[in-house]
Scaffold this active site. Structure first.
Site, PDB file in Angstrom:
ATOM      1  CB  CYS A 184       5.281  -4.476   0.596  1.00 46.20           C
ATOM      2  SG  CYS A 184       6.185  -2.923   0.492  1.00 46.20           S
ATOM      3  CE1 TYR A 185       0.772   0.994   5.239  1.00 42.29           C
ATOM      4  CE2 TYR A 185      -1.026  -0.564   4.971  1.00 42.29           C
ATOM      5  CZ  TYR A 185      -0.516   0.596   5.529  1.00 42.29           C
ATOM      6  OH  TYR A 185      -1.297   1.338   6.378  1.00 42.29           O
ATOM      7  N   GLY A 224       0.850  -1.193   0.000  1.00 41.32           N
ATOM      8  CA  GLY A 224       0.000   0.000   0.000  1.00 41.32           C
ATOM      9  C   GLY A 224       0.877   1.230   0.000  1.00 41.32           C
ATOM     10  CD  GLU A 252       3.437  -8.560  -5.173  1.00 43.91           C
ATOM     11  OE1 GLU A 252       4.070  -9.350  -4.464  1.00 43.91           O
ATOM     12  OE2 GLU A 252       3.160  -7.392  -4.823  1.00 43.91           O
ATOM     13  CG  HIS A 276       6.378  -5.941  -3.940  1.00 43.50           C
ATOM     14  ND1 HIS A 276       5.061  -5.740  -3.616  1.00 43.50           N
ATOM     15  CD2 HIS A 276       7.043  -4.840  -3.520  1.00 43.50           C
ATOM     16  CE1 HIS A 276       4.918  -4.562  -3.041  1.00 43.50           C
ATOM     17  NE2 HIS A 276       6.110  -3.994  -2.963  1.00 43.50           N
ATOM     18  CB  SER A 303     -17.723  -6.355 -29.348  1.00 39.90           C
ATOM     19  OG  SER A 303     -16.696  -7.099 -28.707  1.00 39.90           O
ATOM     20  N   GLY A 304     -17.189  -9.231 -30.972  1.00 44.45           N
ATOM     21  CA  GLY A 304     -16.120  -9.896 -31.705  1.00 44.45           C
ATOM     22  C   GLY A 304     -14.804  -9.839 -30.944  1.00 44.45           C
ATOM     23  N   GLY A 305     -14.786  -9.103 -29.830  1.00 44.87           N
ATOM     24  CA  GLY A 305     -13.605  -9.081 -28.964  1.00 44.87           C
ATOM     25  C   GLY A 305     -13.558 -10.367 -28.129  1.00 44.87           C
ATOM     26  CB  VAL A 306     -10.865 -11.764 -25.961  1.00 43.20           C
ATOM     27  CG1 VAL A 306     -10.628 -13.057 -25.217  1.00 43.20           C
ATOM     28  CG2 VAL A 306      -9.771 -11.533 -26.996  1.00 43.20           C
ATOM     29  CG  ASP A 307     -13.162  -9.581 -22.258  1.00 40.46           C
ATOM     30  OD1 ASP A 307     -12.275 -10.457 -22.306  1.00 40.46           O
ATOM     31  OD2 ASP A 307     -12.962  -8.435 -21.849  1.00 40.46           O
ATOM     32  CB  SER A 308     -18.542  -9.885 -26.111  1.00 40.79           C
ATOM     33  OG  SER A 308     -17.912  -9.688 -27.353  1.00 40.79           O
ATOM     34  CB  SER A 309     -15.737 -14.041 -28.583  1.00 43.93           C
ATOM     35  OG  SER A 309     -15.816 -13.021 -29.533  1.00 43.93           O
ATOM     36  CE  LYS A 325      -8.754  -9.554 -22.792  1.00 45.59           C
ATOM     37  NZ  LYS A 325      -9.923  -8.685 -23.017  1.00 45.59           N
TER      38      LYS A 325
END
Ligand code: XMP
Length: 514
Positions: A82-83, A55, A171, A169, A223-229, A370
């Site tokens: 960390c924080y 943080g 990550e 960190h 839309s043809g994008g990844v998420d909506s497909s 994603k």
């Protein structure tokens, strides 16, 4: 068997989503919650482990973000980063102070690898540090398990109570063995078996969607994008023709993209659903005629999308659910989950249509990052070409054509872009460049072709390397590749006589032209 859950308590650090993604890479499901989340709520979720993030504050300041000491007495393993490590130390009776020098960047760390947190980690390893404050005195019951030249307590443990604190960190990829440390925590110390897998996600989601939807009707804007497909693929697997997808082709897609989307989701394609393609291109071009101001163009394209979608929805009539391709970062960034929420509000969804008659929103991907959406897409059999599509802005080529959008300019930029993408793939560069495309400048200049004078447009090639799309560097493309692209574009695309390569980084430039 109850699903395993690890929760990330967000103190506003910039890496909160990264922590959650790394945990999920260990096949353990993980969600992000604000540090303000009620202890009873946390108890009720019955997590296997809790991770406190970094943080921006100092934990000894007045009103600094903190957590109740009871959090550490739930009998649940806790890892502070960390924080988060400093808060843990302070709340449990240790002391945190400002150091004389800031420790920042790749740092040599000596770890005690007899600690379960560092099992299998080299005794001397490289970690990513970014802190001013340090743990000057550990809380009672803790012992140091890592040190650096400047930091006597780079990590500490109270093994009896399963409490661990790390100043660096794990990550961040610069921490060479960070993934191993997080794996040790969630799979070793928390004892998670690792039941979070995309094949079971698809299977369980299909079941859950069927239960929720029953024999109801669902409408999705594709839309043809990844998420909506991927959302379309998942819903289709669950409820078949109870799903209607409306695909608005605004005439600002990449070359052949509209047909590709139709080939996958339309009648005769691999998915069972009702597919409606609206060819709205003429309508869009008419609305955009004479408009040159970028924000105005964006506004027209966004609003027109909602209007077209509403008109189709009216024809379909009332539906029970309106589905959306919302994903987990959208959820976190719009303030429903984590703390960093307050800072950003996501701009991905252009607002809900006003006149669609539905009862409930359905967001089948709202828990996925994603990369997980892509994996789910592959599980569902969506072609790789679509699943690994690079980001494409909602306003499409509208923001890649500087100035007025016309049918002629759209055709030019589509053809030039197709050549560019083909050659980048051919050169094997498509994996290392995060986003690349051709854009059309509004500049015309004099050239010579054969014996003829030309007066044609200039195409700009853009290619960037970026992690988060907030900052970016122009990619170093070998000169011979650029030359080949230039020569093909000028020879094959009518109306172009000059090709530029855009060297601008972001900032000061943006990735798109407008
Ligand atoms: P800029 O141009 O802001 O782009 O540097 C950063 C990233 O965002 C994408 N982008 C958009 N995506 N709607 C979207 O869904 C938009 O209006 C939009 N504008 C830019 C851009 O492609 C890049 O990946």
């Amino acid at each position: 068997m109850e699903k395993e859950l690890v929760i990330v308590i967000d103190f506003g650090g910039q890496y909160n989503q990264l922590v959650a993604r790394r945990v999920r890479e260990c096949n353990v499901y993980c969600e992000i919650y604000s540090y303000k989340t009620d202890l009873d709520k946390i108890r009720a979720m019955n997590p296997r482990g809790i991770i406190l993030t970094g943080g921006p504050n100092s934990c000894y300041e007045e009103n600094a973000a903190t957590c109740p000491p009871e959090l550490f007495r739930l009998g649940i393993p806790v890892l502070g980063l960390c924080y988060g490590a400093q808060v843990m130390s302070q709340v449990l009776g240790g002391r945190v102070e400002r150091a004389a020098v800031r420790e920042y960047g790749r740092t040599q760390v000596h770890v005690d690898n007899t600690s379960p947190l560092f099992a299998g980690v080299a005794a001397d390893t490289v970690c990513w540090m970014s802190h001013f404050d340090y743990i000057a005195q550990m809380a009672p019951g803790f012992r140091a398990i890592a040190t650096t030249a400047n930091c006597p307590v780079a990590a500490a443990e109270c093994r009896e109570q399963n409490l661990y604190a790390i100043q660096f960190h794990p990550e961040v990829l610069h921490t060479l063995e960070g993934s191993r440390m997080l794996y040790n925590f969630v799979r070793g110390i928390c004892g998670c078996r690792g039941d979070w897998r995309m094949d079971s996600f698809v299977e369980e989601s299909v079941k859950a969607i069927r239960e929720k939807v029953g024999d109801g009707k669902v409408l999705l804007a594709l839309s043809g994008g990844v998420d909506s497909s991927v959302a379309a693929g998942l819903l289709s697997r669950a409820i078949g023709r109870q799903l209607t997808c409306v695909f608005v082709d605004h005439g600002l897609l990449r070359k052949n993209e509209g047909d590709e989307v139709e080939a996958i989701f339309g009648e005769g394609g691999q998915f069972d659903l009702r597919f409606i393609r609206v060819n709205a291109r003429e309508r869009y071009y008419a609305k955009l005629a004479g408009v040159t101001e970028p924000e105005e163009k964006r506004k027209i394209i966004g609003e027109e999308f909602v209007r077209v979608f509403e008109e189709e929805a009216k024809k379909i009539g009332a539906v029970d659910f309106l589905a959306q391709g919302t994903i987990y970062p959208d959820v976190v960034e719009s303030g429903l989950g984590g703390e960093s929420a307050v800072i950003k509000s996501h701009h991905n969804v252009g607002g809900l249509p006003d006149y669609v008659d539905f009862k409930e929103i359905l967001e089948p991907l709202r828990n996925l990052f994603k990369d997980e959406v892509r994996k789910a897409g592959l599980e569902l059999g969506i072609p790789e070409k679509l699943v690994f599509r690079q980001p494409f802005p909602g306003p499409g080529l509208g923001v890649r054509i500087v100035g007025e959008v016309t049918a002629e300019k759209v055709k030019i930029v589509q053809d030039a872009d197709a050549i560019y993408r083909e050659e980048i793939a051919e050169a094997g560069l498509d994996q290392e460049i995060n986003q690349y495309f051709a854009a059309l400048t509004n500049m015309r200049s004099v050239g010579v072709m054969g014996d003829e004078r030309t007066y044609d447009y200039a195409v700009a090639l853009r290619a960037v390397k970026t992690v988060d799309f907030m900052t970016a560097e122009a990619a170093e493309i070998p000169f011979e590749v650029l030359q080949k692209v230039m020569s093909r574009i000028i020879n094959e695309v009518k109306g172009v006589n000059r090709v530029f390569y855009d060297l601008t980084s972001k900032p000061p430039g943006t990735i798109e032209m407008e």
